[in-house]
Design a protein around this motif. Structure first.
Motif, PDB file in Angstrom:
ATOM      1  N   ASP A  74      48.125  47.275  35.989  1.00 41.44           N
ATOM      2  CA  ASP A  74      47.641  48.254  36.797  1.00 41.44           C
ATOM      3  C   ASP A  74      45.838  48.062  36.992  1.00 41.44           C
ATOM      4  O   ASP A  74      45.570  48.715  37.928  1.00 41.44           O
ATOM      5  N   LYS A  75      45.547  47.502  36.110  1.00 42.46           N
ATOM      6  CA  LYS A  75      44.017  47.567  36.024  1.00 42.46           C
ATOM      7  C   LYS A  75      43.487  46.172  36.726  1.00 42.46           C
ATOM      8  O   LYS A  75      42.280  46.164  37.105  1.00 42.46           O
ATOM      9  N   ILE A  76      44.197  44.734  36.790  1.00 41.09           N
ATOM     10  CA  ILE A  76      43.832  43.632  37.171  1.00 41.09           C
ATOM     11  C   ILE A  76      44.720  43.135  38.118  1.00 41.09           C
ATOM     12  O   ILE A  76      45.695  43.951  38.520  1.00 41.09           O
ATOM     13  N   ASP A  77      44.265  42.185  38.892  1.00 37.25           N
ATOM     14  CA  ASP A  77      45.351  41.611  39.712  1.00 37.25           C
ATOM     15  C   ASP A  77      46.615  41.209  39.333  1.00 37.25           C
ATOM     16  O   ASP A  77      46.692  40.252  38.025  1.00 37.25           O
ATOM     17  N   ARG A  78      47.630  41.787  39.653  1.00 37.06           N
ATOM     18  CA  ARG A  78      48.865  41.474  39.086  1.00 37.06           C
ATOM     19  C   ARG A  78      49.425  40.007  38.895  1.00 37.06           C
ATOM     20  O   ARG A  78      50.011  39.192  37.906  1.00 37.06           O
ATOM     21  N   ARG A  79      48.819  39.239  40.001  1.00 42.83           N
ATOM     22  CA  ARG A  79      49.178  37.689  39.918  1.00 42.83           C
ATOM     23  C   ARG A  79      48.706  36.945  38.777  1.00 42.83           C
ATOM     24  O   ARG A  79      49.060  36.116  38.236  1.00 42.83           O
ATOM     25  N   ILE A  80      47.375  37.599  38.523  1.00 49.22           N
ATOM     26  CA  ILE A  80      46.709  37.024  37.219  1.00 49.22           C
ATOM     27  C   ILE A  80      47.701  37.366  35.941  1.00 49.22           C
ATOM     28  O   ILE A  80      47.793  36.371  35.150  1.00 49.22           O
ATOM     29  N   VAL A  81      48.186  38.493  35.760  1.00 54.48           N
ATOM     30  CA  VAL A  81      48.953  38.711  34.899  1.00 54.48           C
ATOM     31  C   VAL A  81      50.237  38.011  34.848  1.00 54.48           C
ATOM     32  O   VAL A  81      51.039  37.485  33.804  1.00 54.48           O
ATOM     33  N   MET A  82      50.808  37.668  36.062  1.00 53.62           N
ATOM     34  CA  MET A  82      51.942  36.676  36.329  1.00 53.62           C
ATOM     35  C   MET A  82      51.819  34.981  35.604  1.00 53.62           C
ATOM     36  O   MET A  82      52.410  34.701  35.050  1.00 53.62           O
ATOM     37  N   GLY A 112      52.915  29.043  37.859  1.00 53.18           N
ATOM     38  CA  GLY A 112      52.135  28.245  38.755  1.00 53.18           C
ATOM     39  C   GLY A 112      51.909  28.687  40.210  1.00 53.18           C
ATOM     40  O   GLY A 112      50.830  28.285  40.724  1.00 53.18           O
ATOM     41  N   TYR A 113      53.257  29.057  40.662  1.00 56.21           N
ATOM     42  CA  TYR A 113      52.928  29.486  42.024  1.00 56.21           C
ATOM     43  C   TYR A 113      52.091  30.739  42.396  1.00 56.21           C
ATOM     44  O   TYR A 113      51.393  30.865  43.185  1.00 56.21           O
ATOM     45  N   ALA A 114      52.118  31.612  41.162  1.00 53.72           N
ATOM     46  CA  ALA A 114      51.299  32.643  41.140  1.00 53.72           C
ATOM     47  C   ALA A 114      49.681  32.297  41.372  1.00 53.72           C
ATOM     48  O   ALA A 114      48.927  33.083  42.042  1.00 53.72           O
ATOM     49  N   ALA A 115      49.535  31.345  40.325  1.00 54.82           N
ATOM     50  CA  ALA A 115      48.087  30.726  40.350  1.00 54.82           C
ATOM     51  C   ALA A 115      47.559  30.159  41.759  1.00 54.82           C
ATOM     52  O   ALA A 115      46.388  30.244  42.176  1.00 54.82           O
ATOM     53  N   TRP A 116      48.771  29.428  42.249  1.00 53.16           N
ATOM     54  CA  TRP A 116      48.420  28.845  43.744  1.00 53.16           C
ATOM     55  C   TRP A 116      48.237  29.870  44.770  1.00 53.16           C
ATOM     56  O   TRP A 116      47.382  29.883  45.642  1.00 53.16           O
ATOM     57  N   ARG A 117      48.932  30.961  44.760  1.00 51.95           N
ATOM     58  CA  ARG A 117      48.798  31.857  45.596  1.00 51.95           C
ATOM     59  C   ARG A 117      47.396  32.964  45.493  1.00 51.95           C
ATOM     60  O   ARG A 117      46.717  33.256  46.355  1.00 51.95           O
ATOM     61  N   ILE A 118      47.042  32.811  44.313  1.00 48.72           N
ATOM     62  CA  ILE A 118      45.619  33.379  43.837  1.00 48.72           C
ATOM     63  C   ILE A 118      44.389  32.544  44.675  1.00 48.72           C
ATOM     64  O   ILE A 118      43.315  33.053  45.402  1.00 48.72           O
ATOM     65  N   LEU A 119      44.534  31.204  44.521  1.00 49.64           N
ATOM     66  CA  LEU A 119      43.633  30.336  45.292  1.00 49.64           C
ATOM     67  C   LEU A 119      43.685  30.274  46.805  1.00 49.64           C
ATOM     68  O   LEU A 119      42.598  30.239  47.329  1.00 49.64           O
ATOM     69  N   ARG A 120      44.800  30.723  47.228  1.00 48.92           N
ATOM     70  CA  ARG A 120      44.890  30.926  48.859  1.00 48.92           C
ATOM     71  C   ARG A 120      44.623  32.431  49.356  1.00 48.92           C
ATOM     72  O   ARG A 120      44.661  32.430  50.567  1.00 48.92           O
ATOM     73  N   ARG A 121      44.330  33.076  48.472  1.00 49.15           N
ATOM     74  CA  ARG A 121      44.233  34.683  48.975  1.00 49.15           C
ATOM     75  C   ARG A 121      42.897  34.639  49.986  1.00 49.15           C
ATOM     76  O   ARG A 121      41.948  33.843  49.557  1.00 49.15           O
TER      77      ARG A 121
END
Length: 430
Positions: free
Chosen positions: A258-266, A369-378
Motif C-alpha cells: 500500500d505504501k510502495i509500488d506493488r510490483r516492487i513487492v512482487m 522476473g516479469y514484475a521486474a521487467w514491467r517496472i523497467l518498461r513503465r
C-alpha cells in the motif's frame, strides 16, 4: 459489534466445519493415492479434475444463485461435496476420481461464493476488518484442523472418507437453519481477460503464476510429504507450517504494497520464494523441524501473491470495472491452478519429490522476473497513484469478487468517469 458477530455466528460455524472437511480431504486424497502406488502424474491428472471444476464453478454458480437463491444452492453444493468424497472412498479408481474431484472442486468453489456473499451482506465499513479477519482465521483453523485428523484414521479404508462426508453434512446445518436474512441476488459479473491484460499485464501474468504455484502445492504437497518419508502427523505439521507462514505474512506484505509500488513487492516475493524453495529442495532428509521452518518461509509468499495481483489490477481500474477485473483475475488464477499440477507431476515422477520445490522456484522466478521487467518498461509518472486497499485472501482465493454488496452492484451500473476528470494513474500500461 457484538450484534454484528452474532449475525454471522452460524455462518462462521458452517465455514469452520466446511474447512475442516476441506483440510481433511485435501490431505487424505494424496495420502490414499500414494498408498495405491499411483504415479505423481496420475495424482496430477486427478488434481486437474478438481481445478477444472473449481474454475467452471466461478462462471456457473452465480447463474444458479440468480435462479434459486443462495441457501438452496449452498444446500445442493454441500450435498455434492459429501457425495463426491464418499464416492472416492467407495470406488478407488483414478479415472473415476478425476470426475469425483471435479465435482468436489465445483462444489467447494460455489460454497465459497455463497458464504462470502452472505458475509458481505453483514459487514459495514466499521466492522469489515474485524469480520473478515475472523473469517480468515476460521478458514485457517479449519483447514489445519482437518489436516491433523488424518493421523487419527487409516487412509487405506473408508473411515476418513466417511468422516469427511459427515463434516460436510454438518456444515450445512447452521446456515440452512439460520434465521438471518438471505443475501441479495448477485449482480451478473462479466470478464474480459484481453482488456484486463492490456490494462495490467503484470496482474494477469502474476495471477496465472500464482494459480500455478498454489495449484501445484495444494494438490501435490501431500504427495511430497509421503514421498520424503514423513509420517502423516509430520506431514500435517509441514502443511500447517506453510499455511501459518501465509497467515502471518499477508497483512505485512499488503501494508507494504500500500505504501510502495506493488510490483516492487512482487519482485521481493519472487526472490523470497526462489530462495526458500531452493533451500527446501536441498534440505530433504533434514530434521522435520527444519522443514517446518522452511515451509513457513515458502508459505509466507506462496498464497499472498495472488492478493497483490488483485490489488494492483484494481489500482488501475475505474470503479465500474472492479467486478469485471476481479472476475477476470479469478478465471486467470483458475487456469493457472489447472496447469500447475500437470506441469509439476511428470517432473516429480522423473526427478523425485525434491523436484516439486525446484519447479516452484522456477514459477517464483518467472513471477518476480516479469514484475521486474514491467517496472523497467513503465512510462514516466504522470501523477499520484490511486490505490485500493489491500485485502488478504483465504487458503484458496475466492471464486469471484464481492458482487452481492450494494456498492458493487452500484459500481457495476455506474457510467464511465470522463477521462478528463479521473486522476492520472501511475502506470497507464504497467
Amino acid at each position: 459489534m457484538l450484534a454484528s458477530l452474532a449475525s454471522v455466528f452460524s455462518l462462521m460455524v458452517s465455514t469452520l466445519l466446511m474447512m475442516v472437511g476441506f483440510g481433511l480431504q485435501s490431505y487424505v486424497i494424496p495420502v490414499r493415492s500414494v498408498a495405491e502406488n499411483w504415479s505423481t502424474l496420475t495424482v496430477s491428472v486427478i488434481a486437474t479434475g478438481y481445478t477444472v471444476g473449481f474454475t467452471l464453478s466461478c462462471v456457473v454458480t452465480p447463474k444458479f444463485v440468480l435462479r434459486v437463491g443462495h441457501v438452496r444452492v449452498f444446500t445442493a453444493l454441500i450435498t455434492l461435496l459429501s457425495i463426491a468424497i464418499l464416492l472416492c472412498g467407495l470406488i478407488v479408481d483414478w479415472r473415476a476420481w478425476i470426475v469425483f474431484r471435479a465435482i468436489a472442486g465445483f462444489a467447494i468453489s460455489g460454497s465459497y461464493l455463497v458464504i462470502e456473499s452472505w458475509l458481505n451482506e453483514r459487514v459495514t465499513n466499521e466492522n469489515r476488518g474485524l469480520l473478515f479477519s475472523l473469517y480468515l482465521i476460521t478458514t485457517m483453523v479449519g483447514t489445519i484442523g482437518g489436516q491433523y485428523m488424518v493421523p487419527l484414521g487409516d487412509p487405506t479404508n473408508t473411515s476418513l472418507f466417511m468422516l469427511c462426508s459427515v463434516l460436510f453434512s454438518l456444515a450445512l446445518l447452521p446456515t440452512a437453519l439460520s434465521s438471518s436474512p438471505m443475501p441479495a441476488p448477485p449482480a451478473q459479473a462479466k470478464f474480459d481477460i484481453p482488456a484486463l491484460f492490456r490494462r495490467s499485464p503484470v496482474a494477469v501474468v502474476g495471477g496465472f503464476l500464482a494459480g500455478a504455484l498454489s495449484g501445484a502445492w495444494l494438490n501435490l504437497g501431500g504427495v511430497f510429504t509421503q514421498k520424503i518419508g514423513l509420517s502423516t502427523a509430520e506431514g500435517a505439521t509441514l502443511l500447517a507450517s506453510l499455511l501459518t507462514g501465509s497467515a502471518l505474512s499477508q497483512i505485512p506484505i499488503g501494508r507494504l504494497s500500500d505504501k510502495i509500488d506493488r510490483r516492487i513487492v512482487m519482485v521481493g516475493c519472487g526472490i523470497v520464494g526462489v530462495i526458500s524453495c531452493l533451500v527446501m529442495s536441498a534440505s530433504i532428509g533434514s530434521q522435520p523441524a527444519v522443514l517446518y521452518i522452511i515451509a513457513a518461509f515458502v508459505g509466507s509468499v506462496l498464497f499472498p501473491i495472488y492478493a497483490l495481483n488483485v490489488a494492483h489490477a484494481n489500482d488501475l481500474a475505474k470503479p465500474n470495472e472492479y467486478v469485471e477485473t476481479s472476475s477476470g483475475l479469478m478465471i486467470t488464477y483458475g487456469l493457472g491452478t489447472i496447469s500447475g499440477p500437470l506441469m509439476v507431476g511428470p517432473v516429480m515422477d522423473r526427478f523425485g519429490p525434491a523436484a516439486l520445490f525446484l519447479v516452484l522456484a522456477v514459477y517464483f522466478a518467472l513471477y518476480g522476473g516479469y514484475a521486474a521487467w514491467r517496472i523497467l518498461r513503465r512510462e514516466q509518472h504522470k501523477g499520484l497513484v490511486v490505490k485500493t486497499d489491500f485485502q488478504a485472501t483465504s487458503v484458496m482465493p475466492t471464486p469471484g469478487p464481492d458482487v452481492t454488496s450494494p456498492a458493487a452492484q452500484q459500481a457495476a451500473q455506474e457510467p464511465l468517469i470522463d477521462d478528463d476528470t479521473v486522476p492520472a494513474w501511475e502506470n497507464p500500461r504497467p
